[in-house]
Design an enzyme around this catalytic site. Structure first.
Site, PDB file in Angstrom:
ATOM      1  N   ARG A 160       0.830  -1.223   0.000  1.00 42.91           N
ATOM      2  CA  ARG A 160       0.000   0.000   0.000  1.00 42.91           C
ATOM      3  C   ARG A 160       0.866   1.275   0.000  1.00 42.91           C
ATOM      4  O   ARG A 160       0.463   2.296   0.575  1.00 42.91           O
ATOM      5  CB  ARG A 160      -0.943   0.032   1.225  1.00 42.91           C
ATOM      6  CG  ARG A 160      -1.986  -1.074   1.268  1.00 42.91           C
ATOM      7  CD  ARG A 160      -3.011  -0.908   0.170  1.00 42.91           C
ATOM      8  NE  ARG A 160      -4.125  -1.812   0.319  1.00 42.91           N
ATOM      9  CZ  ARG A 160      -4.189  -3.043  -0.214  1.00 42.91           C
ATOM     10  NH1 ARG A 160      -3.182  -3.511  -0.938  1.00 42.91           N
ATOM     11  NH2 ARG A 160      -5.262  -3.787  -0.055  1.00 42.91           N
ATOM     12  N   SER A 237     -11.311  -1.266   2.732  1.00 43.76           N
ATOM     13  CA  SER A 237     -10.588  -1.467   3.998  1.00 43.76           C
ATOM     14  C   SER A 237     -10.290  -0.107   4.604  1.00 43.76           C
ATOM     15  O   SER A 237      -9.709   0.754   3.944  1.00 43.76           O
ATOM     16  CB  SER A 237      -9.252  -2.163   3.759  1.00 43.76           C
ATOM     17  OG  SER A 237      -9.432  -3.396   3.136  1.00 43.76           O
ATOM     18  N   GLU A 336      -6.237   3.493   6.028  1.00 44.25           N
ATOM     19  CA  GLU A 336      -5.839   3.362   4.625  1.00 44.25           C
ATOM     20  C   GLU A 336      -6.311   4.552   3.788  1.00 44.25           C
ATOM     21  O   GLU A 336      -5.557   5.053   2.957  1.00 44.25           O
ATOM     22  CB  GLU A 336      -6.363   2.045   4.048  1.00 44.25           C
ATOM     23  CG  GLU A 336      -5.651   1.692   2.770  1.00 44.25           C
ATOM     24  CD  GLU A 336      -6.262   0.530   2.036  1.00 44.25           C
ATOM     25  OE1 GLU A 336      -7.298   0.731   1.372  1.00 44.25           O
ATOM     26  OE2 GLU A 336      -5.700  -0.563   2.121  1.00 44.25           O
TER      27      GLU A 336
HETATM   28  N1  EPU Z   1     -11.317 -11.274   9.092  1.00 47.69           N
HETATM   29  C1  EPU Z   1     -12.079 -11.135  10.215  1.00 47.69           C
HETATM   30  N2  EPU Z   1     -13.319 -10.577  10.080  1.00 47.69           N
HETATM   31  C2  EPU Z   1     -13.797 -10.146   8.906  1.00 47.69           C
HETATM   32  C3  EPU Z   1     -13.027 -10.311   7.751  1.00 47.69           C
HETATM   33  C4  EPU Z   1     -11.784 -10.855   7.870  1.00 47.69           C
HETATM   34  O1  EPU Z   1     -11.663 -11.492  11.314  1.00 47.69           O
HETATM   35  O2  EPU Z   1     -14.918  -9.618   8.873  1.00 47.69           O
HETATM   36  C5  EPU Z   1      -9.967 -11.854   9.230  1.00 47.69           C
HETATM   37  C6  EPU Z   1      -9.928 -13.336   8.928  1.00 47.69           C
HETATM   38  O3  EPU Z   1      -8.965 -13.928   9.769  1.00 47.69           O
HETATM   39  C7  EPU Z   1      -9.493 -13.383   7.460  1.00 47.69           C
HETATM   40  C8  EPU Z   1      -8.506 -12.234   7.452  1.00 47.69           C
HETATM   41  O4  EPU Z   1      -9.088 -11.247   8.305  1.00 47.69           O
HETATM   42  O5  EPU Z   1      -8.866 -14.590   7.149  1.00 47.69           O
HETATM   43  C9  EPU Z   1      -8.242 -11.665   6.072  1.00 47.69           C
HETATM   44  O6  EPU Z   1      -9.477 -11.210   5.503  1.00 47.69           O
HETATM   45  P1  EPU Z   1      -9.601 -10.886   3.938  1.00 47.69           P
HETATM   46  O7  EPU Z   1      -9.160 -12.074   3.161  1.00 47.69           O
HETATM   47  O8  EPU Z   1     -10.961 -10.387   3.686  1.00 47.69           O
HETATM   48  O9  EPU Z   1      -8.525  -9.779   3.676  1.00 47.69           O
HETATM   49  P2  EPU Z   1      -8.142  -8.435   4.451  1.00 47.69           P
HETATM   50  O10 EPU Z   1      -6.764  -8.644   4.995  1.00 47.69           O
HETATM   51  O11 EPU Z   1      -9.168  -7.991   5.418  1.00 47.69           O
HETATM   52  C10 EPU Z   1      -6.952  -7.364   2.384  1.00 47.69           C
HETATM   53  C11 EPU Z   1      -6.945  -6.041   1.691  1.00 47.69           C
HETATM   54  C12 EPU Z   1      -8.178  -5.913   0.805  1.00 47.69           C
HETATM   55  C13 EPU Z   1      -8.145  -7.038  -0.211  1.00 47.69           C
HETATM   56  C14 EPU Z   1      -8.115  -8.362   0.520  1.00 47.69           C
HETATM   57  C15 EPU Z   1      -7.946  -9.546  -0.399  1.00 47.69           C
HETATM   58  C16 EPU Z   1      -5.786  -4.511   3.159  1.00 47.69           C
HETATM   59  C17 EPU Z   1      -5.899  -3.399   4.136  1.00 47.69           C
HETATM   60  N3  EPU Z   1      -6.932  -4.993   2.679  1.00 47.69           N
HETATM   61  O12 EPU Z   1      -8.082  -7.384   3.246  1.00 47.69           O
HETATM   62  O13 EPU Z   1      -8.081  -4.675   0.104  1.00 47.69           O
HETATM   63  O14 EPU Z   1      -9.273  -6.990  -1.058  1.00 47.69           O
HETATM   64  O15 EPU Z   1      -6.984  -8.405   1.431  1.00 47.69           O
HETATM   65  O16 EPU Z   1      -6.653  -9.568  -0.916  1.00 47.69           O
HETATM   66  O17 EPU Z   1      -4.671  -4.930   2.818  1.00 47.69           O
HETATM   67  C18 EPU Z   1      -8.763  -2.393   0.297  1.00 47.69           C
HETATM   68  O18 EPU Z   1      -7.562  -2.110   0.381  1.00 47.69           O
HETATM   69  O19 EPU Z   1      -9.655  -1.503   0.320  1.00 47.69           O
HETATM   70  C19 EPU Z   1      -9.146  -3.786   0.162  1.00 47.69           C
HETATM   71  C20 EPU Z   1     -10.415  -4.154   0.107  1.00 47.69           C
END
Ligand code: EPU
Length: 341
Positions: A160, A237, A336
């Site tokens: 990012r 996010s 973010e």
């Molecule tokens: N999780 C929770 N609760 C939730 C959702 C997720 O506890 O409601 C935990 C779970 O352990 C899950 C982990 O978070 O396994 C990861 O969740 P997710 O795969 O949805 O990914 P994220 O880390 O929350 C990141 C990016 C997203 C991107 C996704 C998929 C960042 C800040 N966010 O989210 O990017 O779409 O991975 O690659 O790095 C954005 O930047 O706006 C964005 C949507």
């Protein structure tokens, strides 16, 4: 160049929040970018570059300077090289590339916003980041007062992060981005959710099937911003996933009673821990309500404008979350979205 005054910014953001811009101009051509920079200089006023408005939180007081809305259009293809104007919609470009069977951006389907914003925060999702495919960025350099081309290495990409949002913040205005894609390349199926989606498949999915799966997963998580759907007013996010030391991670494992703490190895032997998980552990669950602000019912990392929230209400919720996570885990979450105002 037509300069408008006191233009409300909320309609230009996916959050649907924000007061007026003192001045506002649209750039359809690079000449208008140069004129806007000159205008800001002559009026000794700050300039902010607005793209798709999908990663912004605009203050209730608005912006006291000039907003430059980038509307430059056009995609030029030269073999595997796609040169895309900054004002093109990112998701439409992904559709174009995938439909011609070019690999490299298929996992980045369904991300709101425009092309010009993608190098700035090195947009990434589901196993891909634009830093892997960007060959070159054309930008107006406000210091040297001329257009320049920055190669991939010049951009200093990280999670990012790029020079555009760190050491050279405010210096460059991105007008075109060149992506080097792979003709008939294999799709990337490395992210947990995507692997699960295709686990029963006996054949390799096509690029189109992978990008359709990403859209479906994003939709399920409320990260495909569909106007009119519940929780649609957000900036995706709201916090970056923090990167911590292995010792700190171990401490959290012990603290949470050995629970299955999610973590992913990253640059320099550090561990990236999902901010969404940290929120849930501190009581900020999906569907959390905080006046007119709240948390998406489908993903705990998306703060939402439930119904006419002000920027102040989003900030109040942000501050409560940051304080709670810091107190419990010693981690200071970083927002973010970019703050405008
Ligand atoms: N999780 C929770 N609760 C939730 C959702 C997720 O506890 O409601 C935990 C779970 O352990 C899950 C982990 O978070 O396994 C990861 O969740 P997710 O795969 O949805 O990914 P994220 O880390 O929350 C990141 C990016 C997203 C991107 C996704 C998929 C960042 C800040 N966010 O989210 O990017 O779409 O991975 O690659 O790095 C954005 O930047 O706006 C964005 C949507």
């Amino acid at each position: 160049m037509r300069v408008l005054e006191n233009v409300p910014l909320a309609p230009y953001t996916t959050f649907g929040i924000g007061g007026p811009a003192r001045w506002f101009v649209e750039a359809h051509h690079e000449d208008e970018v140069v004129e806007a920079v000159r205008f800001a200089r002559e009026h000794a006023t700050p300039l902010f570059v607005l793209g798709g408005g999908s990663n912004l939180l605009v203050s209730d007081e608005g912006f006291p300077g000039l907003i430059l809305h980038i509307l430059l259009k056009g995609i030029e293809q030269n073999g595997r090289n796609f040169s895309v104007a900054a004002g093109e919609e990112w998701d439409a470009f992904v559709t174009t590339a995938v439909s011609q069977n070019y690999a490299g951006v298929e996992c980045l389907a369904g991300i709101p916003g425009s092309v010009g914003g993608t190098p700035v925060q090195n947009v990434g999702a589901y196993g891909q980041e634009v830093s892997s495919t960007i060959r070159c960025v054309r930008a107006f350099d406000c210091e040297q007062n001329r257009f320049v081309a920055l190669g991939r290495d010049d951009c200093h990409f990280g999670y990012r992060r790029s020079i555009f949002n760190t050491q050279a913040r405010g210096r460059y205005i991105v007008t075109r981005v060149e992506y080097d894609l792979i003709p008939d390349g294999y799709p990337t199926v490395s992210y947990k959710d995507l692997k699960q989606y295709f686990e029963d498949w006996t054949t390799m999915p096509s690029l189109g099937q992978v990008s359709a799966a990403v859209r479906e997963i994003r939709h399920r998580k409320g990260m495909l911003l569909v106007a009119g759907e519940p929780d649609a007013k957000s900036a995706g996010s709201f916090f970056k996933n923090p990167i911590i030391t292995p010792d700190h991670f171990e401490q959290i494992v012990v603290q949470t009673g050995g629970a299955n703490v999610p973590g992913y190895p990253t640059e320099g032997g550090q561990i990236k821990i999902p901010a969404a998980w940290l929120l849930e552990q501190t009581g900020f669950h999906k569907g959390h309500v905080h006046g007119r602000a709240g948390i998406s019912s489908r993903h705990s990392l998306a703060l939402i404008n439930r119904n006419g929230a002000s920027a102040g209400e989003i900030i109040a919720l942000r501050d409560r979350i940051v304080a709670a996570v810091e107190q419990k885990f010693g981690i200071r979450l970083e927002p973010e979205p970019v703050w405008v105002g």
